[in-house]
Design a protein around this motif. Structure first.
Motif, PDB file in Angstrom:
ATOM      1  N   ALA A 130       8.030   8.788   7.350  1.00 20.31           N
ATOM      2  CA  ALA A 130       6.841   8.752   7.902  1.00 20.31           C
ATOM      3  C   ALA A 130       5.885   7.741   7.254  1.00 20.31           C
ATOM      4  CB  ALA A 130       6.176  10.133   7.842  1.00 20.31           C
ATOM      5  N   MET A 131       6.051   7.528   5.970  1.00 16.70           N
ATOM      6  CA  MET A 131       5.193   6.640   5.072  1.00 16.70           C
ATOM      7  C   MET A 131       5.464   5.170   5.731  1.00 16.70           C
ATOM      8  SD  MET A 131       2.906   8.324   3.244  1.00 16.70           S
ATOM      9  CE  MET A 131       2.971   9.480   4.817  1.00 16.70           C
ATOM     10  N   LEU A 132       6.490   4.853   5.870  1.00 16.60           N
ATOM     11  CA  LEU A 132       7.265   3.620   6.198  1.00 16.60           C
ATOM     12  C   LEU A 132       6.714   3.273   7.724  1.00 16.60           C
ATOM     13  CD1 LEU A 132      10.720   3.451   5.232  1.00 16.60           C
ATOM     14  CD2 LEU A 132       9.101   2.055   4.507  1.00 16.60           C
ATOM     15  N   TYR A 133       6.593   4.330   8.653  1.00 13.18           N
ATOM     16  CA  TYR A 133       5.983   4.165   9.911  1.00 13.18           C
ATOM     17  C   TYR A 133       4.709   3.982   9.884  1.00 13.18           C
ATOM     18  CZ  TYR A 133       5.574   5.697  14.721  1.00 13.18           C
ATOM     19  OH  TYR A 133       4.941   5.561  16.189  1.00 13.18           O
ATOM     20  N   PRO A 178       0.756  -1.258   0.036  1.00 15.39           N
ATOM     21  CA  PRO A 178      -0.002  -0.065  -0.023  1.00 15.39           C
ATOM     22  C   PRO A 178       0.850   1.009  -0.180  1.00 15.39           C
ATOM     23  CG  PRO A 178      -0.181  -1.205   1.993  1.00 15.39           C
ATOM     24  CD  PRO A 178       0.599  -2.069   1.044  1.00 15.39           C
ATOM     25  N   ALA A 179       2.065   1.183   0.560  1.00 17.14           N
ATOM     26  CA  ALA A 179       3.069   2.485   0.451  1.00 17.14           C
ATOM     27  C   ALA A 179       3.832   2.698  -0.709  1.00 17.14           C
ATOM     28  CB  ALA A 179       3.769   2.355   1.859  1.00 17.14           C
ATOM     29  N   HIS A 180       3.904   1.669  -1.598  1.00 23.40           N
ATOM     30  CA  HIS A 180       4.559   1.532  -2.641  1.00 23.40           C
ATOM     31  C   HIS A 180       4.852   2.782  -3.277  1.00 23.40           C
ATOM     32  CE1 HIS A 180       6.594   0.193  -6.507  1.00 23.40           C
ATOM     33  NE2 HIS A 180       7.410  -0.302  -5.829  1.00 23.40           N
ATOM     34  N   GLN A 181       3.681   3.316  -4.133  1.00 23.34           N
ATOM     35  CA  GLN A 181       3.637   4.207  -4.775  1.00 23.34           C
ATOM     36  C   GLN A 181       4.105   5.655  -4.359  1.00 23.34           C
ATOM     37  OE1 GLN A 181      -0.162   4.940  -6.691  1.00 23.34           O
ATOM     38  NE2 GLN A 181      -0.205   2.945  -7.903  1.00 23.34           N
TER      39      GLN A 181
END
Length: 291
Positions: free
Chosen positions: A154-157, A118-121
């Protein structure tokens, strides 16, 4: 092998591309920086500690400053490599929480983020922004890269930390226990990673970790999900894959270089680990025998 990467103290960040040229085969290593890899083109295999991942275009790899890692490819690879000092991510009070996704021991977060994540893009767009800024280096590029790294963290978190933490936002009890157990056997892992080309005995491994033979045997199996000597074979065969596809070595030469005194035994172990014989693998390195 552990080494230091010299970064500009005023802005401890670097970005470069590697094509894994055959004349420079990689080895298991770790360093004092955090690292993010993005596969632009090509395929291969990535060994990160006790885990192995296939490399495919679009994959993102998150590696901390403790993890031994090594990429194996037939040379047809374009990998964007970003390395930076951890201090970039905690320059403001309380931002150190965003370091957690880099440290797999505090949960079961995968080191590989593939296209269906879900965070890839968002992550790819951020990496591309950093890439452009680093290439152009216009006025203010350092601020853009710093803020982009913070956004990436932050997106990874956001996507990867919540599921592995307690309601209070702290590392899970299971994750903390795994971290402690891993640190107990880590000297043994480092010894194997540094001496896999040599003969290795249980006594040597236990001594390196300052643990009894019985304790290191059971603890290693519990944490790594494989025995000490299964791990030795795993590291050796991972290196052999590089030698066979990028080093221009014969099966016998690769066996000797990886610490095996018998090419026939090496072949048996290679087939057990990779699912194919070494000669077949060298002729068709793109095959993913693990699937």
């Amino acid at each position: 092998m552990r080494y230091s990467i010299k970064l500009n103290p005023d802005f401890p960040f670097d970005l470069y591309r590697t094509s894994a040229a055959p004349e420079f085969p990689p080895i298991l290593h770790c360093h004092d920086c955090l690292e993010i890899n993005y596969v632009e083109r090509g395929t291969g295999r990535y060994l990160i500690e006790n885990r192995e991942f296939p490399m495919r275009p679009g994959d993102i790899f998150i590696i901390n400053n403790l993890e031994y890692h090594m990429a194996a490819t037939n040379g047809d690879l374009s990998l964007v490599v970003m390395v930076f000092d951890p201090s970039i991510l905690y320059s403001v009070q309380n931002e150190c929480r965003y370091m957690e996704p880099f440290y797999q021991y505090f949960g079961h977060v995968s080191s590989c983020i593939s296209a269906d994540d879900p965070a890839h893009q968002e992550l790819v767009r951020t990496i591309q922004t950093i890439d452009r800024e680093w290439a152009a280096r216009k006025k203010g590029y350092q601020m853009v890269i710093h803020s982009s790294l913070m956004y990436l963290a932050a997106m990874l978190y956001r996507y990867h930390n919540a599921a592995n933490s307690s309601a209070e936002g702290m590392p899970s009890v299971e994750g903390i226990q795994f971290h402690k157990s891993y640190q107990r056997i880590r000297p043994a892992i480092e010894y194997i990673n540094s001496h896999f080309k040599e003969e290795i005995t249980l006594e040597q491994v236990a001594k390196a970790a300052c643990l009894s033979k019985s304790y290191i045997t059971s603890a290693f199996k519990k944490v790594m999900n494989r025995t000490i000597f299964e791990y030795v074979d795993y590291v050796r065969i991972s290196y052999a894959c590089i030698l066979l596809t990028s080093g221009g070595m014969s099966v016998t030469e690769a066996a000797m270089e990886c610490g095996y005194s018998s090419s026939s035994y090496f072949t048996r172990v290679f087939k057990k680990v990779m699912g194919v014989a070494p000669k077949e693998y060298s002729e068709n390195p793109g095959r993913d025998a693990s699937t």
